[in-house]
Design a protein around this motif. Sequence first.
Motif, PDB file in Angstrom:
ATOM      1  N   GLY A  36       0.814  -1.318  -0.022  1.00 58.45           N
ATOM      2  CA  GLY A  36       0.129   0.017   0.040  1.00 58.45           C
ATOM      3  C   GLY A  36       0.796   1.164  -0.022  1.00 58.45           C
ATOM      4  O   GLY A  36       0.537   2.305   0.662  1.00 58.45           O
ATOM      5  N   VAL A  56      -8.940   2.883   4.796  1.00 58.66           N
ATOM      6  CA  VAL A  56      -9.443   3.772   5.850  1.00 58.66           C
ATOM      7  C   VAL A  56     -10.558   4.569   5.400  1.00 58.66           C
ATOM      8  O   VAL A  56     -10.345   5.329   4.396  1.00 58.66           O
ATOM      9  CB  VAL A  56      -8.201   4.790   6.020  1.00 58.66           C
ATOM     10  N   PRO A 101      -0.994   3.223  15.609  1.00 52.72           N
ATOM     11  CA  PRO A 101      -0.983   4.662  15.953  1.00 52.72           C
ATOM     12  C   PRO A 101      -2.527   5.243  16.076  1.00 52.72           C
ATOM     13  O   PRO A 101      -3.525   4.645  15.628  1.00 52.72           O
ATOM     14  CB  PRO A 101      -0.522   5.250  14.515  1.00 52.72           C
TER      15      PRO A 101
HETATM   16  P1  NDP Z   1      -4.366   5.885   2.993  1.00 51.84           P
HETATM   17  O1  NDP Z   1      -6.036   5.657   2.557  1.00 51.84           O
HETATM   18  O2  NDP Z   1      -3.629   6.897   2.536  1.00 51.84           O
HETATM   19  O3  NDP Z   1      -3.776   4.533   2.484  1.00 51.84           O
HETATM   20  C1  NDP Z   1      -4.349   3.333   2.606  1.00 51.84           C
HETATM   21  C2  NDP Z   1      -3.571   2.294   1.603  1.00 51.84           C
HETATM   22  O4  NDP Z   1      -4.212   0.971   1.441  1.00 51.84           O
HETATM   23  C3  NDP Z   1      -3.495   2.769   0.093  1.00 51.84           C
HETATM   24  O5  NDP Z   1      -2.163   2.734  -0.259  1.00 51.84           O
HETATM   25  C4  NDP Z   1      -4.431   1.876  -0.510  1.00 51.84           C
HETATM   26  O6  NDP Z   1      -4.151   1.805  -1.874  1.00 51.84           O
HETATM   27  C5  NDP Z   1      -4.352   0.724   0.039  1.00 51.84           C
HETATM   28  N1  NDP Z   1      -5.365  -0.191  -0.094  1.00 51.84           N
HETATM   29  C6  NDP Z   1      -6.720  -0.346   0.290  1.00 51.84           C
HETATM   30  N2  NDP Z   1      -7.362  -1.322  -0.095  1.00 51.84           N
HETATM   31  C7  NDP Z   1      -6.389  -2.046  -0.761  1.00 51.84           C
HETATM   32  C8  NDP Z   1      -6.737  -3.282  -1.384  1.00 51.84           C
HETATM   33  N3  NDP Z   1      -7.855  -4.062  -1.648  1.00 51.84           N
HETATM   34  N4  NDP Z   1      -5.614  -3.799  -2.246  1.00 51.84           N
HETATM   35  C9  NDP Z   1      -4.387  -3.170  -1.820  1.00 51.84           C
HETATM   36  N5  NDP Z   1      -4.071  -2.054  -1.299  1.00 51.84           N
HETATM   37  C10 NDP Z   1      -5.072  -1.319  -1.017  1.00 51.84           C
HETATM   38  O7  NDP Z   1      -4.346   5.435   4.551  1.00 51.84           O
HETATM   39  P2  NDP Z   1      -3.234   5.839   5.739  1.00 51.84           P
HETATM   40  O8  NDP Z   1      -1.961   6.044   5.032  1.00 51.84           O
HETATM   41  O9  NDP Z   1      -3.967   6.675   6.670  1.00 51.84           O
HETATM   42  O10 NDP Z   1      -3.420   4.523   6.417  1.00 51.84           O
HETATM   43  C11 NDP Z   1      -2.244   3.445   6.120  1.00 51.84           C
HETATM   44  C12 NDP Z   1      -2.493   2.394   7.273  1.00 51.84           C
HETATM   45  O11 NDP Z   1      -2.457   2.876   8.520  1.00 51.84           O
HETATM   46  C13 NDP Z   1      -3.645   1.505   7.201  1.00 51.84           C
HETATM   47  O12 NDP Z   1      -3.554   0.173   7.550  1.00 51.84           O
HETATM   48  C14 NDP Z   1      -4.532   2.126   8.341  1.00 51.84           C
HETATM   49  O13 NDP Z   1      -5.478   1.536   8.876  1.00 51.84           O
HETATM   50  C15 NDP Z   1      -3.430   2.456   9.463  1.00 51.84           C
HETATM   51  N6  NDP Z   1      -3.755   3.546  10.306  1.00 51.84           N
HETATM   52  C16 NDP Z   1      -4.087   4.722   9.842  1.00 51.84           C
HETATM   53  C17 NDP Z   1      -4.413   5.848  10.812  1.00 51.84           C
HETATM   54  C18 NDP Z   1      -4.600   7.416  10.180  1.00 51.84           C
HETATM   55  O14 NDP Z   1      -5.307   8.101  11.010  1.00 51.84           O
HETATM   56  N7  NDP Z   1      -4.357   7.757   8.902  1.00 51.84           N
HETATM   57  C19 NDP Z   1      -4.333   5.587  11.978  1.00 51.84           C
HETATM   58  C20 NDP Z   1      -4.061   4.129  12.615  1.00 51.84           C
HETATM   59  C21 NDP Z   1      -3.711   3.298  11.411  1.00 51.84           C
HETATM   60  P3  NDP Z   1      -4.780   2.542  -3.087  1.00 51.84           P
HETATM   61  O15 NDP Z   1      -3.803   3.724  -3.097  1.00 51.84           O
HETATM   62  O16 NDP Z   1      -4.651   1.846  -4.326  1.00 51.84           O
HETATM   63  O17 NDP Z   1      -6.355   2.900  -2.686  1.00 51.84           O
END
Ligand code: NDP
Length: 318
Positions: free
Chosen positions: A7, A83, A185
């Motif tokens: 991701g 997310v 986080p």
């Molecule tokens: P983003 O939405 O920016 O990133 C999410 C990522 O997950 C993207 O790269 C997306 O890919 C990928 N993704 C979603 N669905 C799929 C799928 N079916 N197959 C492959 N890739 C997929 O979110 P964040 O950077 O904020 O979050 C990243 C991680 O951190 C997640 O695990 C989230 O739960 C966790 N997190 C985030 C927090 C926050 O406040 N932001 C807090 C705590 C945890 P694509 O770009 O192709 O859509």
Amino acid sequence: KVVCVTGASGFIASWLVKLLLQHDYTVKATVRDPNDPKKTQHLLSLDGAKERLHLFKADLLEEGSFDSVVDGCDGVFHTASPVATDVVNPQAELIDPALKGTINVLRSCAKFPSVKRVVVTSSMAAVVFTGKPLTSEVLIDESWFSDPVSCKESKRWYVLSKTLAEEAAWKFSKENGIDMVTINPAWVIGPLIQPTLNLSAELVLNLINGAQTFPNRSYRLVDVRDVANAHIQAYEIPEASGRYCLVERDLHYSETVKILRKLYPELPLPEKCADDKPYAPSFQVSQEKAKSLGIHFTPLEVSLKDTVESLKEKNFVS
Ligand code: NDP
């Protein structure tokens, strides 16, 4: 030093890739659509990317999708997970990709003995919602684990997706002898590298873009640079183990508004709370374990300022 980041185009992962390249790692990064410049251009222009960043196409729901990426890696950072809060079909949109996706990635890790450690991006969502009352006297630490039943009852679908994914990840890693660490986080804010708006930065944008009221809620915040750094420390420090909560502060929305007003008196910040009940209490989260990774939390005031500056620079502020 070869590692995989799943991701990679996301908010947190983009910072992780940037710091890994700075630390001289070769990074095998997965994205869903390598032909979409909005998902890849910002990664390809990072320092060191030309020499040491390799993009792969992979999808959480495609079995075996991560095999060819994980093959030959010393470490894996699994960050990919949807997310979202507004979903129509929680099972398909959140739970399946989080839960099945995590096991899919771990299954690939179990196949290749070159993988020495896996760092999974979990969340405070998988920590806080145990069903125990959250009063101002409460001190939360890594021993708390959210209860899926109470998440389901309260229809907290994102929280449920992260809780089920982390629960299953611990079970699978123990059964398959994988050295796994999770990073948990709070809501992550800070400057954006990617060109698109992610949900947690939108939380700040909503406050500065003319909202009339702020919610009567307390919530937890942490800086994206600390989160990315914690991932790397959790990978590099041999003694690192278990879970790491990352929270700079738990505070009420009214306090965030107060900080923003001090920083940006000219912005149209909300004046009133959304209801006239007493303010929902905030509670404490222990920073002890995170500090053992050498994390010095960026003060929230700095994170908020850098978030607003980044949102302005990227023309999200109207
Ligand atoms: P983003 O939405 O920016 O990133 C999410 C990522 O997950 C993207 O790269 C997306 O890919 C990928 N993704 C979603 N669905 C799929 C799928 N079916 N197959 C492959 N890739 C997929 O979110 P964040 O950077 O904020 O979050 C990243 C991680 O951190 C997640 O695990 C989230 O739960 C966790 N997190 C985030 C927090 C926050 O406040 N932001 C807090 C705590 C945890 P694509 O770009 O192709 O859509």
